[in-house]
Design a protein around this motif. Structure first.
Motif, PDB file in Angstrom:
ATOM      1  N   PHE A   1       5.062  -1.960  -3.680  1.00 28.41           N
ATOM      2  CA  PHE A   1       4.126  -2.200  -4.778  1.00 28.41           C
ATOM      3  C   PHE A   1       4.229  -1.097  -5.822  1.00 28.41           C
ATOM      4  CE2 PHE A   1       0.125  -5.040  -4.500  1.00 28.41           C
ATOM      5  CZ  PHE A   1       0.881  -6.142  -4.218  1.00 28.41           C
ATOM      6  N   THR A   2       4.692   0.079  -5.404  1.00 27.07           N
ATOM      7  CA  THR A   2       4.817   1.232  -6.290  1.00 27.07           C
ATOM      8  C   THR A   2       6.253   1.371  -6.756  1.00 27.07           C
ATOM      9  OG1 THR A   2       3.018   2.402  -5.180  1.00 27.07           O
ATOM     10  CG2 THR A   2       4.562   3.744  -6.440  1.00 27.07           C
ATOM     11  N   GLY A   3       6.430   1.558  -8.052  1.00 25.81           N
ATOM     12  CA  GLY A   3       7.764   1.799  -8.592  1.00 25.81           C
ATOM     13  C   GLY A   3       7.946   3.271  -8.941  1.00 25.81           C
ATOM     14  N   GLY A   4       8.759   3.539  -9.952  1.00 29.79           N
ATOM     15  CA  GLY A   4       8.965   4.905 -10.418  1.00 29.79           C
ATOM     16  C   GLY A   4       9.655   5.796  -9.406  1.00 29.79           C
ATOM     17  N   PRO A   5       9.348   7.096  -9.416  1.00 28.84           N
ATOM     18  CA  PRO A   5      10.036   8.065  -8.555  1.00 28.84           C
ATOM     19  C   PRO A   5       9.878   7.797  -7.059  1.00 28.84           C
ATOM     20  CG  PRO A   5       8.824   9.188 -10.301  1.00 28.84           C
ATOM     21  CD  PRO A   5       8.407   7.752 -10.352  1.00 28.84           C
ATOM     22  N   THR A   6       8.836   7.074  -6.661  1.00 29.29           N
ATOM     23  CA  THR A   6       8.622   6.794  -5.239  1.00 29.29           C
ATOM     24  C   THR A   6       9.815   6.064  -4.629  1.00 29.29           C
ATOM     25  OG1 THR A   6       6.212   6.779  -5.426  1.00 29.29           O
ATOM     26  CG2 THR A   6       7.157   5.540  -3.595  1.00 29.29           C
ATOM     27  N   LEU A   7      10.476   5.213  -5.396  1.00 28.13           N
ATOM     28  CA  LEU A   7      11.620   4.461  -4.866  1.00 28.13           C
ATOM     29  C   LEU A   7      12.750   5.407  -4.468  1.00 28.13           C
ATOM     30  CD1 LEU A   7      11.653   1.505  -7.418  1.00 28.13           C
ATOM     31  CD2 LEU A   7      10.533   1.610  -5.183  1.00 28.13           C
ATOM     32  N   GLY A   8      13.021   6.397  -5.299  1.00 26.97           N
ATOM     33  CA  GLY A   8      14.035   7.381  -4.950  1.00 26.97           C
ATOM     34  C   GLY A   8      13.639   8.195  -3.744  1.00 26.97           C
ATOM     35  N   ARG A   9      12.349   8.505  -3.621  1.00 29.20           N
ATOM     36  CA  ARG A   9      11.876   9.267  -2.463  1.00 29.20           C
ATOM     37  C   ARG A   9      12.081   8.477  -1.172  1.00 29.20           C
ATOM     38  NH1 ARG A   9       5.657  10.819  -0.940  1.00 29.20           N
ATOM     39  NH2 ARG A   9       6.172  12.114   0.890  1.00 29.20           N
ATOM     40  N   LEU A  10      11.808   7.171  -1.214  1.00 34.96           N
ATOM     41  CA  LEU A  10      11.998   6.332  -0.030  1.00 34.96           C
ATOM     42  C   LEU A  10      13.447   6.343   0.430  1.00 34.96           C
ATOM     43  CD1 LEU A  10       9.709   3.346  -1.053  1.00 34.96           C
ATOM     44  CD2 LEU A  10       9.398   4.789   0.972  1.00 34.96           C
ATOM     45  N   GLU A  11      14.356   6.397  -0.500  1.00 35.23           N
ATOM     46  CA  GLU A  11      15.775   6.406  -0.141  1.00 35.23           C
ATOM     47  C   GLU A  11      16.234   7.796   0.294  1.00 35.23           C
ATOM     48  OE1 GLU A  11      17.131   2.717  -3.092  1.00 35.23           O
ATOM     49  OE2 GLU A  11      17.769   4.758  -3.544  1.00 35.23           O
TER      50      GLU A  11
ATOM     51  N   ASP B   1       0.834  -1.214   0.000  1.00 37.58           N
ATOM     52  CA  ASP B   1       0.000   0.000   0.000  1.00 37.58           C
ATOM     53  C   ASP B   1       0.869   1.265   0.000  1.00 37.58           C
ATOM     54  OD1 ASP B   1      -2.712  -1.444   0.826  1.00 37.58           O
ATOM     55  OD2 ASP B   1      -1.159  -2.154   2.186  1.00 37.58           O
ATOM     56  N   THR B   2       1.954   1.280  -0.746  1.00 35.49           N
ATOM     57  CA  THR B   2       2.964   2.335  -0.596  1.00 35.49           C
ATOM     58  C   THR B   2       2.408   3.755  -0.632  1.00 35.49           C
ATOM     59  OG1 THR B   2       4.533   0.826  -1.648  1.00 35.49           O
ATOM     60  CG2 THR B   2       5.223   3.112  -1.386  1.00 35.49           C
TER      61      THR B   2
END
Length: 361
Positions: A143-153, A113-114
């Motif tokens: 579950f969510t890819g794209g820019p969200t992955l960079g935001r998490l980091e 549910d990112t």
């Protein structure tokens, strides 16, 4: 590997999409030769609705509360090669703290549910995840890819954020020749922020096309909704009936929650299940969907009732079937539960190679 997963539910698919995700993933991990223990909080709302109380491909244990979890499964968690905590786990912050203190192997957070999670964190709502825990998980599986992955980091300090989208089971989802019962259907639990798109892309077309046949399936819809006479309501479709449900539709509708639209790159399992059945999908529009399906060829995008009605009334059967077939070809090549299990194993091995020496030094 010996893998422990603490998830919302694997035994009950009632009112949640987590169970089908975990079932497919765990089954494929087992097929690859890995041993999985699934730990699930015993809660009253799932107890009467357990459609798979003992999955045959993993050890499944119910625990009563945090004290019971710690007392009975401390050694299991400490000795595992990898321990993964899922989103929406009851008392998930305390569970995560205990896992990070106890586990000796790789630790991960699997967020089904990112976008909802990140919206909750921004609002100071730490129902199942606290920002301080994110850097402590070796990997954030999203579950969510794209820019969200960079935001998490960048913003939350995750040492490694990777996409692990939902998936489908090709043994359960495939085309079946049968008479269409509905022109357009929708399968999904009620949510306040998704309902306006259900209204605009299904209810409004139904009202404007009385000859059309429509269906909405899923629990928790308020009794105050005035359903048009040509919209059938089904309270719950169990997972073993999903294939038949999709195959009885000429087209199926996919609509997305607000947080997931804002984040983009957040496919619903409905997309993959329906595509696997060869049922053409009409979807709302969000960034990243074109990375999953080719618009106009593998999926149909709509922002209005007029567009939906145009698809339903103007696309002939041959073209309709061709769209469904192309979508099925895409998901069979990229989005099965087997693909996800292989992706997860690769990530865990990579993280273990990087972290295990530091953990034992």
């Amino acid at each position: 590997m010996d893998i422990v997963i603490l998830g919302l539910s694997i035994t009950s698919s009632w009112g949640n999409g987590h169970a089908t995700t975990f079932r497919g993933l765990v089954r494929e991990l087992d097929a690859l030769g890995h041993h999985v223990t699934f730990l699930e909080r015993d809660v009253p709302w799932y107890a009467p609705h357990r459609d798979l109380p003992q999955p045959p491909y993993c050890r499944t244990e119910l625990y009563a509360d945090l004290a019971d979890l710690r007392a009975r499964f401390g050694r299991t968690v400490a000795g595992a090669d990898a321990v993964i905590v899922g989103s929406y786990v009851p008392k998930g912050v305390a569970v995560g703290e205990w896992v990070q203190e106890t586990a000796q192997g790789v630790t991960g957070f699997y967020d089904i549910d990112t976008p909802v999670t990140l919206a909750k964190l921004s609002a100071g709502d730490f129902e199942y995840l606290h920002p301080r825990l994110i850097p402590g998980y070796d990997v954030y599986l999203s579950f969510t890819g794209g820019p969200t992955l960079g935001r998490l980091e960048r913003e939350f300090g995750s040492p490694c954020a990777r996409a692990l989208h939902c998936a489908f089971d090709p043994g359960l989802y495939h085309p079946e020749p049968m008479q269409a019962a509905w022109d357009l259907g929708y399968l999904g639990t009620y949510s306040d922020d998704r309902q306006p798109r259900v209204d605009g892309l299904l209810m409004a077309p139904a009202q404007r096309w009385p000859e059309g046949r429509f269906v909405v399936a899923g629990p928790m819809y308020p009794g105050t909704i005035a359903w048009p006479g040509n919209v059938e309501r089904i309270d719950h479709v169990p997972p073993d009936a999903h294939r038949r449900f999709y195959n009885q539709q000429r087209f199926t509708l996919n609509v997305t929650r607000d947080d997931m639209i804002r984040a983009g790159w957040s496919p619903s399992v409905r997309l993959f299940e329906a595509a696997a059945c060869g049922t053409p999908i009409i979807s709302d529009v969000w960034e990243g969907i074109e990375a999953l399906f080719v618009p106009g060829e593998e999926i149909l995008l709509a922002e209005s009732a007029e567009q939906v009605l145009g698809y339903l009334r103007d696309i002939g059967d041959a073209d309709r079937r061709a769209i469904g077939a192309r979508a099925r070809e895409r998901v069979m090549a990229e989005h099965t539960a087997g693909h996800r299990a292989e992706q997860l194993v690769a990530v865990l091995h990579e993280i273990a190679a990087d972290t295990r020496p530091a953990r034992t030094a």
